[in-house]
Design a protein around this motif. Structure first.
Motif, PDB file in Angstrom:
ATOM      1  N   SER A 199      60.432  67.923  30.603  1.00 50.19           N
ATOM      2  CA  SER A 199      61.809  68.288  30.240  1.00 50.19           C
ATOM      3  C   SER A 199      62.021  68.296  28.725  1.00 50.19           C
ATOM      4  CB  SER A 199      62.794  67.305  30.886  1.00 50.19           C
ATOM      5  OG  SER A 199      62.697  67.341  32.300  1.00 50.19           O
ATOM      6  N   LYS A 213      71.067  64.717  35.530  1.00 49.64           N
ATOM      7  CA  LYS A 213      69.759  65.133  35.029  1.00 49.64           C
ATOM      8  C   LYS A 213      69.153  64.004  34.191  1.00 49.64           C
ATOM      9  CE  LYS A 213      71.784  67.617  31.061  1.00 49.64           C
ATOM     10  NZ  LYS A 213      73.172  67.161  31.332  1.00 49.64           N
ATOM     11  N   GLU A 254      57.615  63.703  34.151  1.00 46.42           N
ATOM     12  CA  GLU A 254      58.885  64.412  34.333  1.00 46.42           C
ATOM     13  C   GLU A 254      59.684  64.460  33.033  1.00 46.42           C
ATOM     14  OE1 GLU A 254      59.992  66.081  37.181  1.00 46.42           O
ATOM     15  OE2 GLU A 254      57.847  65.761  37.586  1.00 46.42           O
ATOM     16  N   GLU A 304      68.131  63.890  31.173  1.00 47.89           N
ATOM     17  CA  GLU A 304      68.691  63.797  29.825  1.00 47.89           C
ATOM     18  C   GLU A 304      69.864  62.826  29.770  1.00 47.89           C
ATOM     19  OE1 GLU A 304      69.646  64.314  25.911  1.00 47.89           O
ATOM     20  OE2 GLU A 304      67.891  65.217  26.857  1.00 47.89           O
TER      21      GLU A 304
END
Length: 301
Positions: free
Chosen positions: A154, A125, A150, A127
């Motif tokens: 998030s 992901k 994006e 992160e």
């Protein structure tokens, strides 16, 4: 978005008849899939050849500042422009939207943006990339915009704050190579560039993978000043979409992996516009949140 002030400039004398010289303006960092030196030379030669096919001479002006290009377009100092799609949205009130064109790479006039990572890193992901290094080809503004959206969706900081380092590469192949050899942790590239790289080196598909991908979007636009004589629109329509049939122009296009020019329908810009609108909304929300936080901090003192 800041643009030059719009006003109705007097039409130049040369617009009253078929002009003998065409004035073409383009942004300096417009093509990101090939070496900037090669593309600069090839692009200018293509422009001169296309104008030559229309029995016109040409003068080319290269811009670093979008607002200067918009000002010259609004004052009818340039007749056609070549910009990324984000800059196009800032000047589309000055062009004829029935005559917009782009370059085709592969089979599709639209491209996807890929964020690549190495499989060995096991990134699952966005992160997981916090504080890592990214390669971004110089001029890949649409790709950078996509990634910024994006990240913010998030709940993460934008590109400049999220990564510990941003490696600006000369072209997309360099960005892929940097990632492949572990010099960076991810790379922002086009689908066309990634597919070509995997064709040339099948190890790339074994070592790299796509973490996120955009929808299909148009990255670059050629547009015509809405005030030029109607005869110019017809000439461009006749010659530009057939320019690749000229062997010299076909070779020049191949230097930056392009195949031909195509005319666009208005709907083909819808996904690029949706992304840009989403970016502006997220930016506005961020400014509002920052203002509220500052006000709350001040009141608590």
């Amino acid at each position: 978005m800041t643009t030059a002030a719009a006003y109705s400039a007097p039409l130049p004398e040369r617009y009253k008849d078929d002009p003998e010289i065409g004035y073409f303006g383009r942004m300096s960092k417009i093509l990101f899939d090939a070496n900037v030196t090669d593309t600069t030379i090839a692009t200018d030669m293509i422009i001169r050849n296309v104008f030559g096919m229309m029995d016109m001479k040409s003068e080319i002006k290269i811009y670093e500042d979008r607002n200067r290009l918009i000002r010259d377009l609004s004052e009818n100092r340039i007749d056609a422009v070549f910009t990324n799609v984000i800059d196009h949205f800032a000047l589309e009130h000055l062009i004829n939207s029935d005559y917009i064109y782009t370059l085709v790479y592969g089979l599709n006039p639209q491209q996807k943006v890929y964020l690549l990572t190495r499989k060995s890193q096991r990134i699952v992901k966005l992160e997981d990339l916090r504080g890592k290094k990214i390669s971004i080809p110089n001029g890949h503004y649409l790709g950078r915009l996509f990634l910024d959206v994006e990240l913010r969706k998030s709940g993460l900081p934008g590109v400049d704050r999220f990564f510990s380092g941003i490696e600006q590469t000369m072209d997309t192949n360099s960005a892929i190579v940097n990632l492949f050899f572990g010099n960076t942790d991810c790379a922002l590239v086009s689908d066309i560039a990634f597919e070509l790289a995997t064709e040339l080196n099948d190890q790339i598909s074994h070592e790299l993978e796509i973490l996120i991908a955009s929808k299909y979007m148009v990255p670059q636009i050629i547009a015509i000043n809405k005030n030029v004589p109607q005869s110019i629109f017809k000439k461009v329509d006749d010659f530009l979409v057939r320019a690749h049939e000229n062997r010299r122009i076909k070779h020049l296009l191949s230097l930056f992996r392009a195949r031909k020019f195509v005319k666009l329908e208005k709907g083909q810009l819808s996904e690029s516009r949706r992304l840009f609108d989403e970016y502006q909304t997220l930016q506005k929300q961020a400014r509002t949140n920052n203002s509220d936080h500052a006000a709350n901090t001040q009141s608590s003192r």
